[in-house]
Design a protein around this motif. Structure first.
Motif, mmCIF file in Angstrom:
data_model
loop_
_atom_site.group_PDB
_atom_site.id
_atom_site.type_symbol
_atom_site.label_atom_id
_atom_site.label_comp_id
_atom_site.label_asym_id
_atom_site.label_seq_id
_atom_site.Cartn_x
_atom_site.Cartn_y
_atom_site.Cartn_z
ATOM 1 N N GLU A 85 0.830 -1.203 0.000
ATOM 2 C CA GLU A 85 0.000 0.000 0.000
ATOM 3 C C GLU A 85 0.867 1.256 0.000
ATOM 4 O O GLU A 85 0.561 2.239 -0.702
ATOM 5 C CB GLU A 85 -0.918 0.008 1.226
ATOM 6 C CG GLU A 85 -1.844 1.223 1.315
ATOM 7 C CD GLU A 85 -2.822 1.304 0.153
ATOM 8 O OE1 GLU A 85 -3.323 2.409 -0.112
ATOM 9 O OE2 GLU A 85 -3.083 0.266 -0.495
ATOM 10 N N ARG A 88 2.131 1.867 -3.481
ATOM 11 C CA ARG A 88 1.096 2.454 -4.341
ATOM 12 C C ARG A 88 0.915 3.942 -4.061
ATOM 13 O O ARG A 88 0.769 4.748 -4.984
ATOM 14 C CB ARG A 88 -0.232 1.715 -4.129
ATOM 15 C CG ARG A 88 -0.277 0.325 -4.761
ATOM 16 C CD ARG A 88 -1.686 -0.216 -4.784
ATOM 17 N NE ARG A 88 -2.189 -0.500 -3.441
ATOM 18 C CZ ARG A 88 -2.048 -1.659 -2.820
ATOM 19 N NH1 ARG A 88 -1.419 -2.652 -3.419
ATOM 20 N NH2 ARG A 88 -2.531 -1.839 -1.607
ATOM 21 N N ASP A 91 3.799 5.903 -5.496
ATOM 22 C CA ASP A 91 3.695 6.005 -6.947
ATOM 23 C C ASP A 91 2.706 7.101 -7.329
ATOM 24 O O ASP A 91 2.963 7.894 -8.243
ATOM 25 C CB ASP A 91 3.255 4.662 -7.528
ATOM 26 C CG ASP A 91 3.187 4.692 -9.050
ATOM 27 O OD1 ASP A 91 4.236 4.896 -9.686
ATOM 28 O OD2 ASP A 91 2.080 4.526 -9.598
ATOM 29 N N ARG A 92 1.577 7.154 -6.623
ATOM 30 C CA ARG A 92 0.597 8.213 -6.897
ATOM 31 C C ARG A 92 1.192 9.589 -6.593
ATOM 32 O O ARG A 92 0.988 10.544 -7.346
ATOM 33 C CB ARG A 92 -0.650 7.994 -6.050
ATOM 34 C CG ARG A 92 -1.484 6.781 -6.469
ATOM 35 C CD ARG A 92 -2.700 6.637 -5.582
ATOM 36 N NE ARG A 92 -3.465 5.442 -5.913
ATOM 37 C CZ ARG A 92 -4.546 5.044 -5.256
ATOM 38 N NH1 ARG A 92 -4.993 5.778 -4.235
ATOM 39 N NH2 ARG A 92 -5.185 3.939 -5.610
#
Length: 289
Positions: A85, A88, A91-92
């Protein structure tokens, strides 16, 4: 997490071992000739708990060890989920500047009218001879061959290529150095429309702007944008809307001559493309408003 059924099974095993131990002790008392009062039976009965205790402790130790192992496994699984998580989210966060650049370009040129479809790059071409990217949207999303594609890096947004083929849920985008595409272009703030093409196979950073008359001075650093379609000539229709940044001039061959050619570096770092938008509709034939 602890399994209640497993805990019940361990308790039943413990109880069974205790019962078996008591049976064995009773048999031992009988064979020794002892009674329930006096003799040697009393000390043996008093010591029953001492004999049974190691068995009970062993069963408890096995149960506690199993619980501890399960707890460790649970914590490892939770840690792996948290790491995934976190990756992720990072990355965002990393993509936010690129998305902001795309949104600013969209707002400034009102590209929302061209029905843009957002897509992620899923494959980068390994070849320097035919630079392409594959995106995760395709004909099912309204994307067609020839649709212009805009992209962004952390500092700029602009035209990056055109859709070469589309199917189902994927499409291949030929990036700007592709010599098979000629784009109407102009120097920012200048009227004459020129033609921009790929400078040649094997390059990802050089475009050529030609057909600019000698009366127009071309200087390094000038911004080159799409020209859009000619106002009253349908045969000169453009694939891209007007005003989309393409790149900046790096040098000029035969400057101030009729055959002068400007070398243009794409504004967006093509090898860093992650998120793009495909413009799926033409507005007013891509003519300037």
């Amino acid at each position: 997490m602890n399994d209640p059924s497993a805990r019940r099974r361990r308790r039943l095993v413990l109880a069974a071992l205790v019962v078996v131990s008591l049976i064995l002790l009773t048999a031992a008392f009988g064979s020794a000739g002892g009674g329930t009062t006096g003799g040697v039976a009393g000390p043996l009965v008093d010591g029953a708990s001492t004999i049974v205790k190691p068995v009970r402790d062993l069963v408890n130790w096995v149960g506690d060890t199993a619980d501890a192992k399960q707890e460790v496994a649970d914590r490892k699984r939770e840690a792996n989920q948290l790491r995934a998580e976190n990756a992720r989210l990072l990355d965002r966060l990393r993509r936010i500047p690129k998305l902001a650049q795309l949104q600013e370009l969209d707002d400034r040129l009102q590209l929302s009218r061209a029905a843009p479809v957002a897509a992620d790059v899923i494959v980068q071409s390994p070849s320097q001879w035919a630079l392409t990217v594959t995106i995760d949207r395709g004909s099912n999303d309204g994307i067609s061959v020839g649709d212009p594609v805009i992209g962004a890096d952390a500092d700029n947004a602009g035209l990056v290529g055109f859709v070469r083929n589309a199917r189902g849920g994927q499409a291949v985008v030929a990036l700007l150095p592709d010599q098979s595409v000629a784009i109407g272009a102009r120097l920012a703030g200048k009227d004459p429309i020129g033609i921009i093409t790929g400078a040649g196979a094997g390059t990802t950073t050089d475009l050529e702007l030609s057909d600019i008359p000698s009366t127009v001075a071309i200087n390094p650093g000038m911004l080159v944008t799409t020209s859009g379609s000619a106002r009253n000539a349908g045969e000169l229709a453009s694939l891209a809307p007007p005003g989309i940044p393409i790149g900046r001039v790096t040098s000029v061959d035969q400057a101030k001559e009729d055959d002068q050619v400007a070398h243009v570096r794409p504004l967006v770092a093509l090898r860093s493309l992650e998120t793009v938008r495909v413009l799926t509709q033409s507005v007013n034939g891509n003519r300037p408003q």
